[in-house]
Write a protein that holds these residues in place. Structure first.
Motif, PDB file in Angstrom:
ATOM      1  N   ALA A 107       0.836  -1.204   0.000  1.00  0.00           N
ATOM      2  CA  ALA A 107       0.000   0.000   0.000  1.00  0.00           C
ATOM      3  C   ALA A 107       0.871   1.255   0.000  1.00  0.00           C
ATOM      4  O   ALA A 107       0.529   2.256  -0.636  1.00  0.00           O
ATOM      5  N   LEU A 108       2.012   1.217   0.685  1.00  0.00           N
ATOM      6  CA  LEU A 108       2.937   2.354   0.678  1.00  0.00           C
ATOM      7  C   LEU A 108       3.456   2.607  -0.735  1.00  0.00           C
ATOM      8  O   LEU A 108       3.554   3.754  -1.173  1.00  0.00           O
ATOM      9  N   GLU A 109       3.760   1.542  -1.457  1.00  0.00           N
ATOM     10  CA  GLU A 109       4.208   1.669  -2.845  1.00  0.00           C
ATOM     11  C   GLU A 109       3.141   2.361  -3.693  1.00  0.00           C
ATOM     12  O   GLU A 109       3.444   3.280  -4.457  1.00  0.00           O
ATOM     13  N   ASP A 110       1.882   1.960  -3.534  1.00  0.00           N
ATOM     14  CA  ASP A 110       0.782   2.589  -4.269  1.00  0.00           C
ATOM     15  C   ASP A 110       0.645   4.069  -3.907  1.00  0.00           C
ATOM     16  O   ASP A 110       0.433   4.915  -4.775  1.00  0.00           O
ATOM     17  N   LEU A 111       0.773   4.371  -2.612  1.00  0.00           N
ATOM     18  CA  LEU A 111       0.673   5.759  -2.157  1.00  0.00           C
ATOM     19  C   LEU A 111       1.816   6.598  -2.729  1.00  0.00           C
ATOM     20  O   LEU A 111       1.589   7.737  -3.171  1.00  0.00           O
TER      21      LEU A 111
END
Length: 199
Positions: free
Chosen positions: A31-35
């Motif tokens: 999710a951090l990568e997507d953010l």
């Protein structure tokens, strides 16, 4: 280790004392990568007001990769990588987009810091706060992630995400993003009657 470390969050808590990462924590970093990608796109558009969209291939093939887990509870060292650099059919200017990902990382760290300093995030698009419904979701009560941790000088930051910080982030948006948490439910059943299908 030949990869340049992009971000090295420090995870603190009982599950990280043996310097490992539980598998479910990797969901948080996905999710951090997507953010990071969404924030980088937003920064690009802000800095290039004449553009309505980011260039074609802006984030194609860009991903975080876990290159090492260091001691100190667990320090997850991530490099930022791109398949484009290895097999490029896109214009070379797309390879220069990494600066926007650096700025995106700094923006995310500053948002978490601001919440820990008692301020609500104002500069971030509120829809981006919804990513925190996945980032930190798998943390237990005694656990935290320090996103601004400086692994070379071994110094902590104020960009520490724990259950309380995550809740503040999710509830600070204009639309009051729904706050979801993992819970365990324990129940005692004193009697089961299979004949009457009752308990």
């Amino acid at each position: 280790m030949s990869d340049k470390v992009f971000i090295a969050p420090r995870l603190v808590g009982s599950r990280f004392e043996d310097h490992t990462l539980p598998v479910n924590i990797l969901e948080d970093f996905t999710a951090l990568e997507d953010l990071l990608i969404e924030v980088a796109k937003g920064i690009y558009l802000t800095e290039n007001p004449n553009r309505k969209r980011v260039p074609k291939g802006f984030s194609d093939g860009i991903y975080l990769k876990l290159v090492e887990i260091d001691e100190g509870s667990s320090i997850a060292k991530f490099a930022i990588a791109s398949m484009i650099a290895l097999n490029s059919t896109l214009p070379l200017e797309n390879l220069n987009n990494f600066t926007y990902f650096e700025k995106a990382k700094d923006r995310i760290i500053s948002v978490v810091e601001s919440v820990n300093n008692g301020n609500l995030p104002t500069e971030v698009d509120y829809k981006l706060l919804s990513y925190f419904s996945k980032i930190g979701k798998n943390l237990l009560d005694d656990e935290s992630i320090d996103f601004g941790y400086d692994y070379s000088s071994k110094t902590s930051s104020k960009a520490i995400l724990n259950k309380a910080t995550r809740k503040k982030l999710l509830l600070s948006g204009e639309q009051k993003t729904e706050y979801i948490d993992n819970i365990k439910l324990f129940a005692r059943i004193p009697e089961i009657d299979q004949k009457n299908n009752t308990f």
